[in-house]
Design a protein around this motif. Sequence first.
Motif, PDB file in Angstrom:
ATOM      1  N   THR A   1      44.404 -22.901  27.969  1.00 22.75           N
ATOM      2  CA  THR A   1      44.736 -23.785  26.656  1.00 22.75           C
ATOM      3  C   THR A   1      43.465 -23.157  25.743  1.00 22.75           C
ATOM      4  OG1 THR A   1      44.190 -26.529  26.323  1.00 22.75           O
ATOM      5  CG2 THR A   1      46.240 -25.618  26.647  1.00 22.75           C
ATOM      6  N   PRO A   2      43.940 -22.916  24.502  1.00 21.30           N
ATOM      7  CA  PRO A   2      42.070 -22.709  24.184  1.00 21.30           C
ATOM      8  C   PRO A   2      40.962 -23.543  23.462  1.00 21.30           C
ATOM      9  CG  PRO A   2      44.220 -21.481  22.223  1.00 21.30           C
ATOM     10  CD  PRO A   2      43.949 -22.538  23.451  1.00 21.30           C
ATOM     11  N   GLN A   3      40.086 -23.484  23.752  1.00 22.03           N
ATOM     12  CA  GLN A   3      38.596 -24.699  23.691  1.00 22.03           C
ATOM     13  C   GLN A   3      38.079 -24.501  22.447  1.00 22.03           C
ATOM     14  OE1 GLN A   3      35.549 -24.689  25.608  1.00 22.03           O
ATOM     15  NE2 GLN A   3      35.463 -26.435  24.327  1.00 22.03           N
ATOM     16  N   SER A   4      37.914 -25.032  21.512  1.00 20.01           N
ATOM     17  CA  SER A   4      36.427 -24.683  20.527  1.00 20.01           C
ATOM     18  C   SER A   4      37.092 -24.065  20.319  1.00 20.01           C
ATOM     19  CB  SER A   4      35.773 -25.253  20.536  1.00 20.01           C
ATOM     20  OG  SER A   4      35.589 -26.780  20.839  1.00 20.01           O
ATOM     21  N   GLY A   5      38.685 -23.237  19.894  1.00 23.04           N
ATOM     22  CA  GLY A   5      39.364 -21.481  19.467  1.00 23.04           C
ATOM     23  C   GLY A   5      38.527 -20.994  20.601  1.00 23.04           C
ATOM     24  N   HIS A   6      37.972 -20.636  21.501  1.00 20.80           N
ATOM     25  CA  HIS A   6      37.931 -19.499  22.834  1.00 20.80           C
ATOM     26  C   HIS A   6      39.194 -20.120  23.557  1.00 20.80           C
ATOM     27  CE1 HIS A   6      33.687 -18.317  21.012  1.00 20.80           C
ATOM     28  NE2 HIS A   6      33.389 -20.190  21.499  1.00 20.80           N
ATOM     29  N   LEU A   7      39.361 -19.088  23.992  1.00 18.95           N
ATOM     30  CA  LEU A   7      40.213 -18.521  25.755  1.00 18.95           C
ATOM     31  C   LEU A   7      39.331 -18.195  26.845  1.00 18.95           C
ATOM     32  CD1 LEU A   7      43.394 -17.307  24.689  1.00 18.95           C
ATOM     33  CD2 LEU A   7      43.922 -18.921  25.668  1.00 18.95           C
ATOM     34  N   MET A   8      39.572 -18.629  27.551  1.00 20.36           N
ATOM     35  CA  MET A   8      39.459 -19.060  28.968  1.00 20.36           C
ATOM     36  C   MET A   8      38.863 -17.000  30.254  1.00 20.36           C
ATOM     37  SD  MET A   8      35.829 -19.942  28.436  1.00 20.36           S
ATOM     38  CE  MET A   8      35.584 -21.715  26.863  1.00 20.36           C
ATOM     39  N   GLN A   9      38.612 -16.556  30.779  1.00 15.80           N
ATOM     40  CA  GLN A   9      39.064 -15.860  31.351  1.00 15.80           C
ATOM     41  C   GLN A   9      39.346 -16.331  32.457  1.00 15.80           C
ATOM     42  OE1 GLN A   9      37.254 -11.482  30.981  1.00 15.80           O
ATOM     43  NE2 GLN A   9      37.480 -11.610  28.829  1.00 15.80           N
ATOM     44  N   GLY A  10      40.355 -16.006  33.610  1.00 18.16           N
ATOM     45  CA  GLY A  10      40.863 -17.038  34.424  1.00 18.16           C
ATOM     46  C   GLY A  10      41.002 -18.587  34.532  1.00 18.16           C
ATOM     47  N   HIS A  11      41.622 -18.551  33.661  1.00 23.66           N
ATOM     48  CA  HIS A  11      42.628 -20.652  34.166  1.00 23.66           C
ATOM     49  C   HIS A  11      44.245 -20.464  34.959  1.00 23.66           C
ATOM     50  CE1 HIS A  11      45.332 -18.129  31.079  1.00 23.66           C
ATOM     51  NE2 HIS A  11      44.070 -18.059  31.025  1.00 23.66           N
ATOM     52  N   LEU A  12      43.967 -21.553  35.237  1.00 24.45           N
ATOM     53  CA  LEU A  12      45.430 -21.275  36.321  1.00 24.45           C
ATOM     54  C   LEU A  12      45.998 -21.643  35.441  1.00 24.45           C
ATOM     55  CD1 LEU A  12      45.754 -22.473  38.953  1.00 24.45           C
ATOM     56  CD2 LEU A  12      45.760 -25.553  37.785  1.00 24.45           C
ATOM     57  N   LEU A  13      46.606 -22.233  34.886  1.00 26.75           N
ATOM     58  CA  LEU A  13      48.304 -22.228  34.526  1.00 26.75           C
ATOM     59  C   LEU A  13      47.820 -21.507  32.812  1.00 26.75           C
ATOM     60  CD1 LEU A  13      49.261 -26.158  34.197  1.00 26.75           C
ATOM     61  CD2 LEU A  13      49.606 -24.272  35.893  1.00 26.75           C
ATOM     62  N   MET A  14      49.319 -20.673  32.844  1.00 26.61           N
ATOM     63  CA  MET A  14      49.539 -20.241  30.741  1.00 26.61           C
ATOM     64  C   MET A  14      50.055 -21.241  30.487  1.00 26.61           C
ATOM     65  SD  MET A  14      50.336 -16.390  32.874  1.00 26.61           S
ATOM     66  CE  MET A  14      51.198 -16.629  33.515  1.00 26.61           C
ATOM     67  N   THR A  15      50.181 -21.262  29.221  1.00 20.86           N
ATOM     68  CA  THR A  15      50.626 -22.013  28.049  1.00 20.86           C
ATOM     69  C   THR A  15      49.766 -20.972  26.443  1.00 20.86           C
ATOM     70  OG1 THR A  15      47.990 -22.993  28.053  1.00 20.86           O
ATOM     71  CG2 THR A  15      50.051 -24.415  29.261  1.00 20.86           C
ATOM     72  N   HIS A  16      51.290 -21.249  25.869  1.00 22.46           N
ATOM     73  CA  HIS A  16      51.190 -21.053  24.607  1.00 22.46           C
ATOM     74  C   HIS A  16      51.526 -22.083  23.552  1.00 22.46           C
ATOM     75  CE1 HIS A  16      54.948 -20.276  24.684  1.00 22.46           C
ATOM     76  NE2 HIS A  16      55.387 -19.729  23.757  1.00 22.46           N
ATOM     77  N   ALA A  17      50.818 -22.037  22.218  1.00 27.93           N
ATOM     78  CA  ALA A  17      51.294 -23.184  21.605  1.00 27.93           C
ATOM     79  C   ALA A  17      52.140 -22.458  20.399  1.00 27.93           C
ATOM     80  CB  ALA A  17      50.049 -23.635  19.992  1.00 27.93           C
ATOM     81  N   ARG A  18      53.262 -23.655  20.019  1.00 29.66           N
ATOM     82  CA  ARG A  18      54.412 -22.923  19.213  1.00 29.66           C
ATOM     83  C   ARG A  18      54.646 -24.023  17.641  1.00 29.66           C
ATOM     84  NH1 ARG A  18      59.535 -23.318  22.381  1.00 29.66           N
ATOM     85  NH2 ARG A  18      59.140 -25.099  22.523  1.00 29.66           N
ATOM     86  N   GLY A  19      54.430 -23.565  17.348  1.00 28.62           N
ATOM     87  CA  GLY A  19      55.453 -24.635  15.120  1.00 28.62           C
ATOM     88  C   GLY A  19      53.920 -24.551  14.991  1.00 28.62           C
ATOM     89  N   ASP A  20      54.032 -25.651  14.282  1.00 24.17           N
ATOM     90  CA  ASP A  20      52.585 -25.956  13.035  1.00 24.17           C
ATOM     91  C   ASP A  20      51.022 -26.209  14.499  1.00 24.17           C
ATOM     92  OD1 ASP A  20      51.302 -26.420  11.269  1.00 24.17           O
ATOM     93  OD2 ASP A  20      52.485 -28.217  10.602  1.00 24.17           O
TER      94      ASP A  20
END
Length: 266
Positions: free
Chosen positions: A196-215
Motif C-alpha cells: 500500500t502507499p506509505q505517506s503518499g509513496h509506493l515502494m518498488q519491490g513489494h510482496l502483495l499487490m493491493t489497491h484502495a477502493r471507494g471514498d
Amino acid sequence: MHHLPSLREGDIALGDSLVIEALQLVAILGAMAIMAWIEGRNVWSYYGLAGRRPIAKVLFGLGGGLVCLSLVVGTLSAGGYLVFDGRALQGLAALGYGSAWLLDFMIVGIREEALFRGYLQATLTRGIGFWPAAILLSFLFGAGHLPNAGESVTGIIGVMAHALFYCLLLRLSGSLWLGIGFHAAWDWAQSYLYGTPQSGHLMQGHLLMTHARGDALMSGGSAGPEGSLLGLPAQAIGLVVFLWAMKRAGLFVRGLSRIRAVGTES
C-alpha cells in the motif's frame, strides 16, 4: 544528494532509498555527536539511544507495529476499501526485497526518531517541558510530510498522531528503541508486505499487490492506510493493546519522577 532521485515524487526504488536514508542518518548522528561534545553530554544516554534491554524493545516494537498495521489493513479489507490483487514477488526475490526493505525502514526509524524524539526533543524539553516540546515537534514532523506526492490532510493528521505516540513510548520506556522498532515495522508492513502507499509513496519491490477502493477518506486513498478514517478505531485499539502488553512485559521505566528531562533512563 543533489544528484540522487527525489524521494518526494513517484515510486521509490530500494537502492535510491537505502543510499539517501543512510547518508541522512550519518549526517544526523554526526550532528548529534558534535552537539553532545559541545554540551558535555553522552550522545547515547542523553538523547535516548541507551537504556536497558534495547534489543528486546526493538523486537517488541517490531511486533507491535506489524500487528497494529495489520489490524488497520484487515479493517479496510473487511469494509471493502482495500482490495488484494495477489502476489507481486515469489521465492528468493520476496525474501531479498523483504530483508532489504526492513533494513531500509530500520534506518528510517533510527533517523527520524533520533532527530525528532532524540536531540530536538531533549533540547526543547530543557526549555519548555517534555509535552509542549513533543506537541511542537509532532506538528513539525507532520509538516515535513506535506511535500510528499499523494499525501492527504487525514494522512498528515495520522502522521502527527503517530509522532505523539512515539513521544509517549519514549516517556514510558526511557529510550527510543521501542519507537524505532514500531516505526520501522509500521512502514515496512505498509510499503513491502501489503504493497500500500506509505505517506503518499509506493515502494518498488513489494510482496502483495493491493489497491484502495471507494471514498479516499475511508480507504486512505493515495496516502495509504494511515490516512483512513475507518482505520482509526482499529489503530487506536491496537495501540492501547500494545501499551498494555508493553507494561506486562516490564518495559515501562520505574520511577518516572527520576527520568531525565528527555525521558531517558537515569
